[in-house]
Design a protein around this motif. Structure first.
Motif, PDB file in Angstrom:
ATOM      1  N   ARG A   1       0.859  -1.179   0.000  1.00  0.00           N
ATOM      2  CA  ARG A   1       0.000   0.000   0.000  1.00  0.00           C
ATOM      3  C   ARG A   1       0.899   1.233   0.000  1.00  0.00           C
ATOM      4  O   ARG A   1       1.633   1.472   0.942  1.00  0.00           O
ATOM      5  N   LEU A   2       0.819   1.997  -1.082  1.00  0.00           N
ATOM      6  CA  LEU A   2       1.663   3.183  -1.170  1.00  0.00           C
ATOM      7  C   LEU A   2       1.009   4.341  -0.439  1.00  0.00           C
ATOM      8  O   LEU A   2      -0.204   4.491  -0.464  1.00  0.00           O
ATOM      9  N   GLY A   3       1.828   5.149   0.174  1.00  0.00           N
ATOM     10  CA  GLY A   3       1.301   6.370   0.778  1.00  0.00           C
ATOM     11  C   GLY A   3       0.975   7.363  -0.321  1.00  0.00           C
ATOM     12  O   GLY A   3       1.270   7.129  -1.492  1.00  0.00           O
ATOM     13  N   GLY A   4       0.357   8.443   0.034  1.00  0.00           N
ATOM     14  CA  GLY A   4       0.038   9.454  -0.978  1.00  0.00           C
ATOM     15  C   GLY A   4       0.174  10.836  -0.377  1.00  0.00           C
ATOM     16  O   GLY A   4       0.314  10.980   0.833  1.00  0.00           O
ATOM     17  N   LEU A   5       0.141  11.825  -1.220  1.00  0.00           N
ATOM     18  CA  LEU A   5       0.213  13.191  -0.709  1.00  0.00           C
ATOM     19  C   LEU A   5      -1.102  13.562  -0.027  1.00  0.00           C
ATOM     20  O   LEU A   5      -2.175  13.121  -0.432  1.00  0.00           O
ATOM     21  N   HIS A   6      -1.009  14.374   0.983  1.00  0.00           N
ATOM     22  CA  HIS A   6      -2.182  14.881   1.685  1.00  0.00           C
ATOM     23  C   HIS A   6      -3.001  15.739   0.704  1.00  0.00           C
ATOM     24  O   HIS A   6      -2.428  16.457  -0.113  1.00  0.00           O
ATOM     25  N   PRO A   7      -4.355  15.636   0.771  1.00  0.00           N
ATOM     26  CA  PRO A   7      -5.181  16.379  -0.193  1.00  0.00           C
ATOM     27  C   PRO A   7      -4.883  17.883  -0.215  1.00  0.00           C
ATOM     28  O   PRO A   7      -4.936  18.511  -1.278  1.00  0.00           O
ATOM     29  N   LEU A   8      -4.547  18.421   0.945  1.00  0.00           N
ATOM     30  CA  LEU A   8      -4.246  19.857   0.997  1.00  0.00           C
ATOM     31  C   LEU A   8      -2.926  20.154   0.279  1.00  0.00           C
ATOM     32  O   LEU A   8      -2.805  21.135  -0.463  1.00  0.00           O
ATOM     33  N   THR A   9      -1.953  19.268   0.483  1.00  0.00           N
ATOM     34  CA  THR A   9      -0.659  19.418  -0.196  1.00  0.00           C
ATOM     35  C   THR A   9      -0.860  19.367  -1.704  1.00  0.00           C
ATOM     36  O   THR A   9      -0.277  20.161  -2.451  1.00  0.00           O
ATOM     37  N   LYS A  10      -1.721  18.437  -2.146  1.00  0.00           N
ATOM     38  CA  LYS A  10      -1.968  18.317  -3.587  1.00  0.00           C
ATOM     39  C   LYS A  10      -2.569  19.608  -4.138  1.00  0.00           C
ATOM     40  O   LYS A  10      -2.170  20.075  -5.212  1.00  0.00           O
ATOM     41  N   THR A  11      -3.538  20.156  -3.419  1.00  0.00           N
ATOM     42  CA  THR A  11      -4.176  21.403  -3.868  1.00  0.00           C
ATOM     43  C   THR A  11      -3.146  22.531  -3.948  1.00  0.00           C
ATOM     44  O   THR A  11      -3.094  23.275  -4.941  1.00  0.00           O
ATOM     45  N   ILE A  12      -2.302  22.626  -2.915  1.00  0.00           N
ATOM     46  CA  ILE A  12      -1.290  23.690  -2.896  1.00  0.00           C
ATOM     47  C   ILE A  12      -0.337  23.528  -4.082  1.00  0.00           C
ATOM     48  O   ILE A  12      -0.044  24.486  -4.801  1.00  0.00           O
ATOM     49  N   TRP A  13       0.115  22.286  -4.309  1.00  0.00           N
ATOM     50  CA  TRP A  13       1.055  22.047  -5.424  1.00  0.00           C
ATOM     51  C   TRP A  13       0.404  22.352  -6.769  1.00  0.00           C
ATOM     52  O   TRP A  13       1.047  22.862  -7.695  1.00  0.00           O
ATOM     53  N   GLU A  14      -0.883  22.009  -6.867  1.00  0.00           N
ATOM     54  CA  GLU A  14      -1.600  22.246  -8.120  1.00  0.00           C
ATOM     55  C   GLU A  14      -1.677  23.753  -8.411  1.00  0.00           C
ATOM     56  O   GLU A  14      -1.419  24.184  -9.542  1.00  0.00           O
ATOM     57  N   ILE A  15      -2.002  24.522  -7.380  1.00  0.00           N
ATOM     58  CA  ILE A  15      -2.116  25.978  -7.554  1.00  0.00           C
ATOM     59  C   ILE A  15      -0.745  26.579  -7.878  1.00  0.00           C
ATOM     60  O   ILE A  15      -0.605  27.394  -8.805  1.00  0.00           O
ATOM     61  N   VAL A  16       0.261  26.147  -7.113  1.00  0.00           N
ATOM     62  CA  VAL A  16       1.618  26.659  -7.353  1.00  0.00           C
ATOM     63  C   VAL A  16       2.079  26.307  -8.773  1.00  0.00           C
ATOM     64  O   VAL A  16       2.692  27.128  -9.464  1.00  0.00           O
ATOM     65  N   ASP A  17       1.742  25.087  -9.218  1.00  0.00           N
ATOM     66  CA  ASP A  17       2.096  24.653 -10.582  1.00  0.00           C
ATOM     67  C   ASP A  17       1.504  25.564 -11.640  1.00  0.00           C
ATOM     68  O   ASP A  17       2.157  25.868 -12.651  1.00  0.00           O
ATOM     69  N   ILE A  18       0.250  25.956 -11.435  1.00  0.00           N
ATOM     70  CA  ILE A  18      -0.415  26.817 -12.430  1.00  0.00           C
ATOM     71  C   ILE A  18       0.347  28.138 -12.551  1.00  0.00           C
ATOM     72  O   ILE A  18       0.643  28.600 -13.664  1.00  0.00           O
TER      73      ILE A  18
END
Ligand code: 2U9
Length: 350
Positions: free
Chosen positions: A108-125
């Motif tokens: 079972r792989l871990g994953g990024l926290h949903p908040l971290t994903k949102t932050i990275w997505e916004i920063v990526d844009i």
């Protein structure tokens, strides 16, 4: 016993013994057969102990035949023993057989926290639009957090009811927004400036479904020659469409912030009902996403920028609010409870 009786007892020792050995079904049974065939009370042993009663010649003859019988019985025992051992060995191969072609247990792989994903997505844009990422201290000077940002002396945010101060002097606090990071960027660099600043911020709020006393902000700042409100609107439109949906419109409503003039709040057309009104947009048709405005002139002066030449725009948003909207999370406190049932719902969610 007479020689003929002994002779037939020996015969019986051989045929009976061989039959008992052949009848053994397993190693335990073979052990019992060995005792019955070669033990002290076995027919063969009885023949041997009766040998002393015979005369010399008969004793030698029957003794020799008794030895031959013993050798044959031992040979038969040995053969069965080997057969049982071989069978046992092959059973073990079957039992312990490992099919190396079977697929393994997937870890079972871990994953990024949903908040971290949102932050990275916004920063990526914003990275894609040419913005750099900057960060700064969470324990900040009041002068960077409030004074330089044009908060007047009476502003309610400065109160101890709203802000966590460190020590007694009132000069140090936990930053209430990431804006001091942009002030530090302007202080240490000349325009053009294009930065996004994701980071933790602190406000002395009572926790409820839409408020936390520590939350993640993302702010952005663009300062360059000829920046206008049109650049602000175009940039934030592009951002909102990338995050929420290709064809969604935005609207700006006038607002007030001390650090921007004019200021606005930006809504995006509800991505669920597209304007007709639903539960997600609270029947508004629009969803508030962020605050924004043109950088207030005193801030540019504070940074030593030529205000005749440079203008800028800025924006700020709360990452928990945006993440909650994007994933239909009804209470932003869920992001901090570390309940695995909640976190696993985001496994594999981009
Ligand atoms: C500089 C110049 C201007 C940053 C901005 C907002 C508007 C804003 C709120 C969104 C939700 C804070 O997290 S929230 O409660 N922020 O509405 N922030 S403009 O303006 C700046 C920052 C730095 C040098």
């Amino acid at each position: 016993m007479s020689i003929s009786e002994l002779s037939s007892l020996l015969k019986e020792a051989e045929t009976g013994g061989l039959a008992a050995i052949a009848a053994a079904r397993d190693q335990a049974g073979l052990g019992r057969a060995r005792a019955a065939v070669l033990g002290r009370k076995a027919p063969l042993a009885r023949v041997r102990s009766a040998l002393s009663d015979l005369d010399e010649e008969q004793r030698r003859e029957l003794g020799r035949r008794a030895n031959e019988v013993r050798t044959r019985l031992e040979g038969a025992l040995e053969q069965r023993e080997r057969a049982f051992r071989a069978a046992e060995e092959s059973n073990r191969w079957q039992r312990e057989r490992l099919d190396v072609t079977l697929p393994g247990d997937e870890p079972r792989l871990g994953g990024l926290h949903p908040l971290t994903k949102t932050i990275w997505e916004i920063v990526d844009i914003f990275s894609g639009l040419g913005y750099r990422v900057a960060d700064g201290p969470e324990v900040e000077l009041t002068s960077y957090n409030f004074d330089a940002l044009n908060f007047d002396a009476q502003h309610p945010s400065r109160s101890e009811q709203e802000t966590y101060y460190i020590g007694e002097t009132g000069e140090v606090l936990l930053r209430t927004h990431t804006s001091p990071v942009q002030m530090r960027v302007m202080e240490s660099s000349e325009p053009p400036v294009y930065v996004v600043c994701p980071g933790r911020t602190y406000r002395r709020d009572v926790l409820d479904p839409t408020h936390l006393n520590s939350f993640a902000q993302i702010e952005g700042l663009a300062v360059d020659e000829g920046i206008t409100m049109a650049d602000l609107k175009g940039t934030l439109q592009a951002f909102a469409r990338e995050l929420f949906g290709r064809d969604l419109d935005i609207r700006l409503r006038p607002h007030f912030f001390p650090f921007t003039e004019p200021s606005a709040e930006m809504d995006v057309l509800c991505f669920v009902c597209r304007g007709s009104g639903c539960r997600v947009c609270k029947q508004e048709g629009w969803i508030e996403i962020l605050g924004c405005g043109m950088v207030n002139v005193p801030l540019l002066e504070w940074a030593g920028y030529d205000i005749e030449r440079y203008t800028g725009f800025a924006f700020g948003l709360g990452a928990e609010r945006v993440a909650a909207l994007a994933h239909g999370v009804p209470d932003i406190r869920y992001f901090y409870e570390n309940d695995l049932r909640f976190l696993r719902a985001f496994e594999g969610v981009a």
